[in-house]
Design a protein around this motif. Sequence first.
Motif, short mmCIF file in Angstrom:
data_model
loop_
_atom_site.label_atom_id
_atom_site.label_comp_id
_atom_site.label_asym_id
_atom_site.label_seq_id
_atom_site.Cartn_x
_atom_site.Cartn_y
_atom_site.Cartn_z
N PRO A 131 0.81 -1.23 0.00
CA PRO A 131 0.00 0.00 0.00
C PRO A 131 0.84 1.27 0.00
O PRO A 131 1.96 1.28 0.51
CB PRO A 131 -0.80 -0.11 1.30
N HIS A 132 0.29 2.33 -0.57
CA HIS A 132 0.97 3.63 -0.54
C HIS A 132 0.81 4.29 0.82
O HIS A 132 1.68 5.01 1.27
CB HIS A 132 0.42 4.54 -1.64
N ILE A 133 -0.33 4.07 1.44
CA ILE A 133 -0.55 4.60 2.79
C ILE A 133 -0.13 3.52 3.77
O ILE A 133 -0.70 2.42 3.78
CB ILE A 133 -2.04 4.98 2.98
N GLU A 134 0.87 3.83 4.56
CA GLU A 134 1.48 2.81 5.40
C GLU A 134 1.34 3.14 6.88
O GLU A 134 1.19 4.30 7.25
CB GLU A 134 2.98 2.69 5.08
N THR A 157 8.67 13.14 5.70
CA THR A 157 7.45 12.33 5.56
C THR A 157 6.16 13.14 5.42
O THR A 157 6.00 14.17 6.08
CB THR A 157 7.33 11.42 6.80
N PHE A 158 5.26 12.67 4.56
CA PHE A 158 3.89 13.18 4.54
C PHE A 158 3.09 12.38 5.55
O PHE A 158 2.97 11.15 5.43
CB PHE A 158 3.24 12.93 3.16
N TYR A 159 2.56 13.07 6.54
CA TYR A 159 1.73 12.37 7.54
C TYR A 159 0.26 12.59 7.27
O TYR A 159 -0.14 13.68 6.86
CB TYR A 159 2.05 12.88 8.94
N LEU A 160 -0.53 11.57 7.51
CA LEU A 160 -1.98 11.76 7.44
C LEU A 160 -2.47 12.21 8.82
O LEU A 160 -1.73 12.10 9.81
CB LEU A 160 -2.67 10.46 7.02
N ALA A 161 -3.71 12.69 8.89
CA ALA A 161 -4.24 13.21 10.16
C ALA A 161 -4.19 12.13 11.24
O ALA A 161 -4.36 10.94 10.96
CB ALA A 161 -5.67 13.69 9.95
N ASP A 162 -3.94 12.57 12.49
CA ASP A 162 -3.90 11.64 13.62
C ASP A 162 -5.23 10.90 13.74
O ASP A 162 -6.29 11.46 13.49
CB ASP A 162 -3.66 12.39 14.93
N LYS A 163 -5.13 9.63 14.13
CA LYS A 163 -6.36 8.87 14.38
C LYS A 163 -6.71 9.02 15.86
O LYS A 163 -5.85 9.41 16.67
CB LYS A 163 -6.14 7.40 14.02
N THR A 167 -2.42 7.13 16.80
CA THR A 167 -1.49 6.71 15.75
C THR A 167 -1.77 7.51 14.48
O THR A 167 -2.85 8.10 14.33
CB THR A 167 -1.66 5.21 15.42
N ARG A 168 -0.80 7.55 13.60
CA ARG A 168 -1.06 8.21 12.32
C ARG A 168 -0.40 7.44 11.19
O ARG A 168 0.64 6.81 11.36
CB ARG A 168 -0.61 9.66 12.35
N LYS A 169 -1.04 7.51 10.07
CA LYS A 169 -0.53 6.83 8.88
C LYS A 169 0.40 7.78 8.12
O LYS A 169 0.31 9.00 8.26
CB LYS A 169 -1.70 6.45 7.98
N ARG A 203 5.32 3.44 -6.20
CA ARG A 203 5.37 4.86 -5.86
C ARG A 203 5.81 5.09 -4.43
O ARG A 203 5.46 4.32 -3.55
CB ARG A 203 3.99 5.48 -6.03
N THR A 204 6.53 6.17 -4.24
CA THR A 204 6.96 6.58 -2.90
C THR A 204 6.77 8.09 -2.81
O THR A 204 6.64 8.77 -3.84
CB THR A 204 8.43 6.21 -2.67
N PHE A 205 6.75 8.60 -1.58
CA PHE A 205 6.36 10.01 -1.39
C PHE A 205 7.27 10.68 -0.37
O PHE A 205 7.50 10.13 0.71
CB PHE A 205 4.92 10.07 -0.89
N ARG A 206 7.77 11.85 -0.73
CA ARG A 206 8.52 12.64 0.24
C ARG A 206 8.21 14.11 0.06
O ARG A 206 7.97 14.57 -1.06
CB ARG A 206 10.04 12.40 0.12
N PHE A 207 8.24 14.82 1.19
CA PHE A 207 7.87 16.23 1.22
C PHE A 207 9.05 17.05 0.69
O PHE A 207 9.81 17.63 1.45
CB PHE A 207 7.52 16.61 2.66
N ASP A 208 9.16 17.10 -0.61
CA ASP A 208 10.36 17.62 -1.23
C ASP A 208 10.06 17.95 -2.69
O ASP A 208 9.49 17.11 -3.38
CB ASP A 208 11.43 16.50 -1.19
N HIS A 209 10.40 19.13 -3.14
CA HIS A 209 10.10 19.44 -4.53
C HIS A 209 11.08 20.45 -5.12
O HIS A 209 11.09 21.61 -4.76
CB HIS A 209 8.67 20.01 -4.65
N ASP A 210 11.94 20.00 -6.00
CA ASP A 210 12.82 20.90 -6.76
C ASP A 210 13.23 20.18 -8.05
O ASP A 210 12.61 19.16 -8.41
CB ASP A 210 14.03 21.33 -5.92
#
Length: 364
Positions: A131-134, A157-163, A167-169, A203-210
Motif C-alpha cells: 500500500p501507498h498509505i502505510e 514524511t507526509f503524515y496523514l491526520a492523527d487517528k 497513531t497516524r498513517k 510509488r513513494t512520497f517525500r515532502f520535497d520538490h525541486d
Amino acid sequence: MDALEALRSRLLAEIAAADTPVALDQVRVQALGRKGEITGLMKDLGGLDAEARKTAGQALNRLKDEIAAAIDAAQSHLGEAALERRLASERIDVTLPVAYDGAGRIHPISQTIDELTAIFGAMGFHVEEGPHIEGDFYNFEALNIPADHPARQEHDTFYLADKPDGTRKVLRTHTSPVQIRTMLRDKDKLAQGQPIRIICPGRTFRFDHDATHSPMFHQVEGLVIDEKTHMGHLKGCLTEFLRAFFDIDDLPLRFRPSYFPFVKPGAEVDIGCLRSGGELKLGNYGEWLEILGCGMVHPKVLANCGIDPTRYQGFAFGMGIERIAMLKYGIPDLRTFYESDLRWLRHYGFLPLERPSLTGGLSR
Ligand code: PHE
C-alpha cells in the motif's frame, strides 16, 4: 401448356438476369405478386371445367413453386456475392506496418519498470506490491528506524491526520515496507526451504520538490532471504542487473560503505561514468556516479519479522526508478515525468510494438 412453358423460361431467364436484390424483387412481383402473371393465370382457372382445372391447377402450382424457389436461390446467391465483395473491399493486411500517428505511448516510467522486472524476473525474482498509505510500523519501526531516530528526519514524511487512538498513517517514504510485509507473510515458507526473492517497484512520497526531487517518485526494492545468501551474491546480482539494464557489458561498479538503519553492513553503489561538456556518459571511464543503496538485511529487521537471524540472512537494495530512467534515456529534468505534456511523451515515450525488451534487446 406451351404458353406456360414459354412463361417459365422467360421468368427463369429474368431471374438469372437480375443482378441486384431490387431487380429480383421486381421479377417476384411481376410473377407472383397480387397482380402477377402466375397469380393471374391462377385466377383464370375459375373459368375451366373441373377436370381441366385440376390439371392446369397442378401445372400452375408446380410453376409457382419452381419460380419461388428459383427466386429464393438467386436471392441468397446475390447475398453471398455481396458479402464476398464487402469482405474483399474491407480486407485488412495485418502484416502491414502500423500507422503510428496519434498512437499512444508507453510512459518511460512504465517502460523502465517493465525492463527491470524482465531482468530480475530472469534471475528468479518475483514482483510484490504494497500500500501507498502505510503504518508507522511498516515504514519505520520494523525497519529499525525508531521514533527518535535521526533517519526519520531525512525522510521528509507526509503524515496523514492523527487517528483517535493517537497513531497516524504516512505516505510510504520508500518501498522498504514491502520487504517487511513480505517477510511477515512468507517467513514460514523459509522453513520449508523456499527462499524469499522479490522486487517491489512502486510509488513513494517525500515532502520535497525541486529540479531533482518530486513529492511523488518511484523506487524499486529488492530482497533476498535464505540460509546462505551473502554479500557476494548481492554484488553479483546488482552487477548483472546494472550491466543488463544499461546494456554496457563492462560497466564497473563500486561498493562504498554507507549507513541505512535496516542493513548491516550497508553500502552505496556507484557506477562508472564520464562527465564532460555538461554531458554524462556511463561506462568504464574512471569517474563515478552514485546509483543505489543496499546491504545485508539487519538482524533486528529479520527478528522484527519473526525470522531467526541466526539461521537466515540475505540482502536488500533500493533504487530510484526515475533516476535510472533519466540516465538510460537521457531525460534531463525529473519534473517533466509528471507534467503530462504530450509532446514530451511523444519524444520520450515508447511505441507499443517497438519497446525494448529482454528478448528484443533492451536498448533502442
Ligand atoms: N530504502 C532506502 C531509501 O529509500 C533504500 C535502500 C533499500 C537501501 C534497501 C538499502 C537497502 O533510501
